[in-house]
Design an enzyme around this catalytic site. Structure first.
Site, short mmCIF file in Angstrom:
data_model
loop_
_atom_site.label_atom_id
_atom_site.label_comp_id
_atom_site.label_asym_id
_atom_site.label_seq_id
_atom_site.Cartn_x
_atom_site.Cartn_y
_atom_site.Cartn_z
CB SER A 145 -38.25 26.50 52.44
OG SER A 145 -37.61 25.54 53.25
CG HIS A 152 -26.85 31.35 57.17
ND1 HIS A 152 -27.14 30.11 57.70
CD2 HIS A 152 -27.66 31.49 56.08
CE1 HIS A 152 -28.06 29.52 56.95
NE2 HIS A 152 -28.40 30.35 55.97
N GLY A 187 -34.09 25.05 54.65
CA GLY A 187 -33.85 23.71 54.13
C GLY A 187 -34.92 22.70 54.50
CE LYS A 201 -28.03 27.16 52.95
NZ LYS A 201 -28.99 26.75 53.94
CD GLU A 204 -31.83 32.93 55.70
OE1 GLU A 204 -32.07 32.56 54.56
OE2 GLU A 204 -30.86 32.53 56.35
N GLY A 231 -31.39 29.37 49.28
CA GLY A 231 -30.38 28.33 49.43
C GLY A 231 -30.52 27.28 48.34
N GLY A 232 -31.20 26.18 48.67
CA GLY A 232 -31.32 25.03 47.76
C GLY A 232 -31.71 25.39 46.33
#
Ligand code: PGA
Length: 256
Positions: free
Chosen positions: A214, A96, A174, A12, A168, A235-236
């Site tokens: 997540s 996305h 997130g 991101k 997703e 992601g994170g």
């Protein structure tokens, strides 16, 4: 059929230019201990793509972009075209939910982008998924079916086997909240069923379907051990090299 699993890190807009180079170096350094039965892709921001490409040179990590525009060229200030990306990346995330939300990107535009990417030999990772409200009102199946049907209408049999579909759920991105692994797997099975209905079982078997939202080193295993789940979009947790490598290990071995 021998399957190559897939782990994609979506960075991101979280890190500085230097921070992204540092992260690419760390992941590359940690990787040799990892099984080869998996494609590993990292998706930094545009400005650092060329420099990260240099860092990755000679290794097994592949490079992807997070987004690209659906028009071939034109007066689109601030946008980037597929042909401008072609010499840099082998993969690109398309549609996305953060981009769909930001730009109002429609299913048609998502399909047009995927088409352009395939023409340039770049693997599109097309994201589909429902909002929290859609999930809570139990219209997930209808939403995902509409998104996938739009994609299938504009994709040929041959190109479909080169494409990745990422399920997703938007509410899981997130948030730390996730659908049960069985629930996610059932939606992913539906995606494969739609492919089989439009084409046949062989194509449905070949298309790669991954889960995103997540995913962490703690949760990845319970998703990738579900039948029909080919990998994860992260992601994170992809910003922490050791967590990302652990996710790669779990996906590659399919165990906890
Ligand atoms: P997350 O993001 O893993 O931080 O939920 C996933 C994504 O947006 O692709």
């Amino acid at each position: 059929m021998e399957r190559t699993r897939l782990v994609i890190g979506n960075w991101k807009m979280e890190l500085s230019y230097g921070g992204q180079l540092e992260l690419a170096r760390s992941i590359k350094q940690l990787l040799p201990s990892v099984s080869k039965n998996v494609d590993i892709v990292i998706c930094p921001s545009y400005p650092v793509l060329a420099a990260v490409r240099e860092v990755l040179h000679g290794g097994v990590l592949a490079l992807g972009a997070q987004h690209v525009h659906w028009e071939e060229r034109g007066a689109w200030t601030g946008e980037v075209s597929v042909s401008q990306l072609a010499s840099l990346v082998a993969w690109c995330i398309v549609g996305h939910s953060e981009q769909r939300h930001l730009t109002g990107m429609t299913d048609e535009q998502v399909c047009a982008t995927a088409h352009l990417l395939l023409q340039q030999g770049i693997t599109p990772v097309v994201c589909v998924g429902e909002t929290r409200e859609e999930h809570d009102t139990e219209v997930t199946i209808g939403k995902v079916t509409a998104q996938v049907a739009a994609l299938l209408r504009t994709t040929t049999r041959t190109s479909l086997s080169k494409l990745v579909i990422a399920y997703e759920p938007i509410w899981a991105i997130g948030s730390g909240e996730m659908p049960d692994p069985e629930e996610a797997a059932s939606v992913m099975l539906l995606i494969r069923k739609l492919v089989a209905e439009q084409f046949d079982n062989e194509v449905a078997e070949r298309v790669r379907v991954i889960y995103g939202g997540s995913v962490s080193a703690r949760t990845a295993a319970s998703y990738v051990t579900e039948p029909g789940v080919d990998g994860v979009l992260v992601g994170g947790a992809s910003l922490k090299p050791r967590d990302f490598i652990e996710i790669v290990r779990l996906v590659a071995t399919g165990t906890s």
